[in-house]
Design a protein around this motif. Structure first.
Motif, PDB file in Angstrom:
ATOM      1  N   PRO A 139      42.628 -36.887  -9.906  1.00 35.18           N
ATOM      2  CA  PRO A 139      42.594 -39.109 -10.125  1.00 35.18           C
ATOM      3  C   PRO A 139      43.723 -39.802  -9.463  1.00 35.18           C
ATOM      4  N   ILE A 140      42.920 -40.966  -9.077  1.00 39.11           N
ATOM      5  CA  ILE A 140      44.022 -41.506  -8.989  1.00 39.11           C
ATOM      6  C   ILE A 140      44.641 -42.310 -10.008  1.00 39.11           C
ATOM      7  N   PRO A 141      46.396 -42.327  -9.680  1.00 36.03           N
ATOM      8  CA  PRO A 141      46.771 -43.199 -11.083  1.00 36.03           C
ATOM      9  C   PRO A 141      46.407 -44.341 -11.868  1.00 36.03           C
ATOM     10  N   ASN A 142      46.110 -44.957 -12.700  1.00 33.79           N
ATOM     11  CA  ASN A 142      45.585 -45.792 -13.356  1.00 33.79           C
ATOM     12  C   ASN A 142      44.169 -46.210 -12.649  1.00 33.79           C
ATOM     13  N   THR A 143      43.267 -45.014 -12.711  1.00 38.43           N
ATOM     14  CA  THR A 143      42.184 -44.759 -12.678  1.00 38.43           C
ATOM     15  C   THR A 143      41.293 -45.343 -13.524  1.00 38.43           C
ATOM     16  N   PRO A 144      40.226 -46.334 -14.132  1.00 39.93           N
ATOM     17  CA  PRO A 144      40.078 -46.419 -15.400  1.00 39.93           C
ATOM     18  C   PRO A 144      38.991 -45.720 -16.163  1.00 39.93           C
ATOM     19  N   GLU A 145      39.711 -44.575 -16.894  1.00 41.50           N
ATOM     20  CA  GLU A 145      39.107 -44.072 -17.513  1.00 41.50           C
ATOM     21  C   GLU A 145      37.964 -43.602 -17.727  1.00 41.50           C
ATOM     22  N   ASP A 146      37.461 -44.635 -17.737  1.00 43.58           N
ATOM     23  CA  ASP A 146      35.582 -44.658 -18.082  1.00 43.58           C
ATOM     24  C   ASP A 146      34.483 -43.911 -16.445  1.00 43.58           C
ATOM     25  N   GLU A 148      36.547 -42.664 -14.113  1.00 42.18           N
ATOM     26  CA  GLU A 148      36.619 -41.243 -13.898  1.00 42.18           C
ATOM     27  C   GLU A 148      36.070 -40.093 -14.432  1.00 42.18           C
ATOM     28  N   ASN A 149      35.749 -40.157 -16.086  1.00 44.06           N
ATOM     29  CA  ASN A 149      34.855 -39.256 -16.200  1.00 44.06           C
ATOM     30  C   ASN A 149      33.367 -39.732 -16.289  1.00 44.06           C
ATOM     31  N   ILE A 150      33.155 -40.629 -15.210  1.00 38.92           N
ATOM     32  CA  ILE A 150      31.892 -40.512 -14.853  1.00 38.92           C
ATOM     33  C   ILE A 150      31.922 -39.410 -13.692  1.00 38.92           C
ATOM     34  N   TYR A 151      32.395 -40.223 -12.562  1.00 42.72           N
ATOM     35  CA  TYR A 151      33.284 -38.200 -11.261  1.00 42.72           C
ATOM     36  C   TYR A 151      33.319 -37.217 -11.668  1.00 42.72           C
ATOM     37  N   THR A 152      33.549 -36.697 -13.036  1.00 42.16           N
ATOM     38  CA  THR A 152      34.853 -35.556 -13.283  1.00 42.16           C
ATOM     39  C   THR A 152      33.168 -34.545 -14.058  1.00 42.16           C
ATOM     40  N   ASP A 153      32.064 -35.413 -14.705  1.00 42.86           N
ATOM     41  CA  ASP A 153      30.982 -34.866 -14.648  1.00 42.86           C
ATOM     42  C   ASP A 153      30.435 -34.585 -14.252  1.00 42.86           C
ATOM     43  N   CYS A 154      29.881 -35.061 -12.795  1.00 49.17           N
ATOM     44  CA  CYS A 154      29.378 -34.843 -11.799  1.00 49.17           C
ATOM     45  C   CYS A 154      29.672 -33.446 -11.126  1.00 49.17           C
ATOM     46  N   TRP A 155      30.810 -33.879 -10.734  1.00 49.09           N
ATOM     47  CA  TRP A 155      31.446 -32.599 -10.056  1.00 49.09           C
ATOM     48  C   TRP A 155      31.568 -30.594 -10.853  1.00 49.09           C
ATOM     49  N   LYS A 156      31.309 -31.023 -12.241  1.00 48.74           N
ATOM     50  CA  LYS A 156      31.066 -29.932 -13.418  1.00 48.74           C
ATOM     51  C   LYS A 156      31.197 -28.866 -12.234  1.00 48.74           C
ATOM     52  N   HIS A 157      31.273 -27.337 -12.144  1.00 49.62           N
ATOM     53  CA  HIS A 157      31.023 -26.567 -12.051  1.00 49.62           C
ATOM     54  C   HIS A 157      29.298 -26.182 -12.007  1.00 49.62           C
ATOM     55  N   GLU A 158      29.086 -25.961 -12.987  1.00 53.08           N
ATOM     56  CA  GLU A 158      27.477 -24.881 -13.472  1.00 53.08           C
ATOM     57  C   GLU A 158      26.912 -26.653 -13.333  1.00 53.08           C
ATOM     58  N   PRO A 159      25.671 -26.538 -12.796  1.00 55.89           N
ATOM     59  CA  PRO A 159      24.790 -27.870 -12.076  1.00 55.89           C
ATOM     60  C   PRO A 159      24.052 -27.606 -13.779  1.00 55.89           C
ATOM     61  N   ASP A 160      23.808 -27.300 -14.894  1.00 61.74           N
ATOM     62  CA  ASP A 160      23.038 -27.896 -15.705  1.00 61.74           C
ATOM     63  C   ASP A 160      24.196 -28.855 -17.135  1.00 61.74           C
ATOM     64  N   ASP A 161      25.513 -28.213 -16.959  1.00 65.07           N
ATOM     65  CA  ASP A 161      26.644 -29.519 -17.078  1.00 65.07           C
ATOM     66  C   ASP A 161      26.708 -30.836 -16.420  1.00 65.07           C
ATOM     67  N   ARG A 162      26.056 -31.000 -15.530  1.00 66.25           N
ATOM     68  CA  ARG A 162      26.114 -32.296 -14.516  1.00 66.25           C
ATOM     69  C   ARG A 162      25.145 -32.927 -15.005  1.00 66.25           C
ATOM     70  N   PRO A 163      25.186 -34.397 -15.038  1.00 67.79           N
ATOM     71  CA  PRO A 163      23.844 -35.339 -15.660  1.00 67.79           C
ATOM     72  C   PRO A 163      23.260 -35.673 -14.616  1.00 67.79           C
TER      73      PRO A 163
END
Length: 366
Positions: A139-146, A148-163
């Motif tokens: 993540p780029i420094p000073n990225t808004p936390e919310d 960042e959480n959206i895209y890191t949830d999207c790129w989780k390894h297990e498909p079932d863990d992605r929104p």
């Protein structure tokens, strides 16, 4: 004949390159929301894009447009590697699906926040091997936390863990509505106290989260600088400073987490360059060897081993050729040039300890 709607701002990659400095976080949120809404429309029509990347997402009058969807499926044609669902690389029988599009959205949201192509300096082979093992952009420094959480949830390894795409759209809509997040407020020169508090908060957050440290290590591993580059040490130190963590913290974490090729690679860099420890090229060689050995060894580690064998008084140009050749087979053009340069030399040397390393000596002779 395929007729496509005209896009006055070109691809998303072109748009970001030409306009990024003018974009506020709210502009980026809205762009991400438009992208998610476009994919939502596809999924509601039971269409899977399968090839979302910044060169087939277009921008027309500040509005996102999608192209080239629903036609990719095989590994060889699954799209640009950086954006492809890593599950596709673990087995040909895996069929790209809606959650595959979610993974691609996660990478695109990171790209919107950074104006950088993901893993731009890495080879296709390196990414196919390491992304399924958990390699992600930092993540780029000073990225808004919310955000960042959206895209890191999207790129989780297990498909079932992605929104689902509906959840992604909803979370981005809330983010735009709130128009503020924990780390969004810009820091002015006069707000010294705010800067110190923010820095302290980020240090505590990073120190408390091994996942963040892991991300930083992956980021160091992808820095596009060779070990012989006189600027590399400073670039690593600058990177750590930008992420509010000290070299000692990273070094200690690496010593206790030697379970991934990139950890060995970065440990090798720290020993070779003298970061958080004294320069020790023998230790650097040992860690580079752990990162570069085996069928899935890291190309950059193999190149570093070749460089050390050739240049750091090991007097073993045959071993240098061995490592350069392994790196070249993964697409490293500089390694290939070094291999043929040494191979054509009339003054090559070999150490007794190296002879057992080579299965076939013929590769070393023209």
């Amino acid at each position: 004949m395929l007729i496509m709607e005209y896009a006055d701002s070109g691809t998303l990659r072109e748009y970001l390159k030409g306009n990024f400095k003018k974009l506020t976080w709210n502009n980026k949120f809205k762009m991400a929301h438009q992208l998610a809404c476009a994919v939502l429309h596809l999924h509601e029509e039971n269409i899977i894009h399968r090839d979302l990347n910044s060169k087939n997402v277009f921008v027309h009058q500040s509005t996102i447009k999608l192209a080239d969807y629903g036609i990719k499926e095989s590994v060889s044609s699954a799209g640009v590697v950086q954006y492809v669902d890593p599950k596709k690389f673990t087995g040909n029988k895996y069929s790209l699906n809606e959650k595959s599009d979610i993974y691609s959205i996660g990478v695109l949201l990171w790209e919107i926040s950074s104006d950088r192509l993901p893993f731009e300096s890495k080879s296709k082979y390196f990414l196919i091997v390491n992304i399924p093992k958990g390699l992600r952009e930092v993540p780029i420094p000073n990225t808004p936390e919310d955000y960042e959480n959206i895209y890191t949830d999207c790129w989780k390894h297990e498909p079932d863990d992605r929104p689902t795409i509906q959840v992604v759209v909803s979370r981005l809509k809330v983010l735009i509505s709130n128009n503020t997040t924990k780390h969004w407020t810009p820091i002015s020169n006069s707000s010294h106290s705010l800067h110190n508090n923010l820095k302290k908060d980020m240090v505590e957050r990073i120190a408390a989260s091994p996942y963040k440290i892991y991300d930083i290590v992956q980021g160091i591993a992808t820095l596009p600088y060779k070990i012989y580059d006189e600027n590399k040490k400073q670039k690593v130190l600058d990177y750590l400073k930008d992420h509010y963590v000290t070299s000692k913290e990273i070094f200690d974490w690496l010593l206790n987490n030697q379970n991934h090729p990139n950890s060995f690679l970065v440990l090798g860099d720290f020993y070779y360059l003298g970061i958080a420890t004294k320069v020790n090229k023998k230790m650097a060689y040992n860690f580079y060897e752990k990162a570069g050995d085996g069928y899935d060894g890291l190309s950059v580690a193999q190149y570093n081993l070749g460089f050390i064998c050739e240049n750091d008084k090991l007097f073993d140009t045959f071993k240098a050729m061995y490592w350069y050749n392994k790196s070249a087979k993964q697409g490293n053009h500089e390694a290939r040039e070094s291999f043929y340069r040494i191979r054509s030399s009339s003054s090559n040397t070999i150490s007794a300890s190296s002879i057992d390393k080579f299965d076939d000596m013929r590769v070393f002779f023209p």
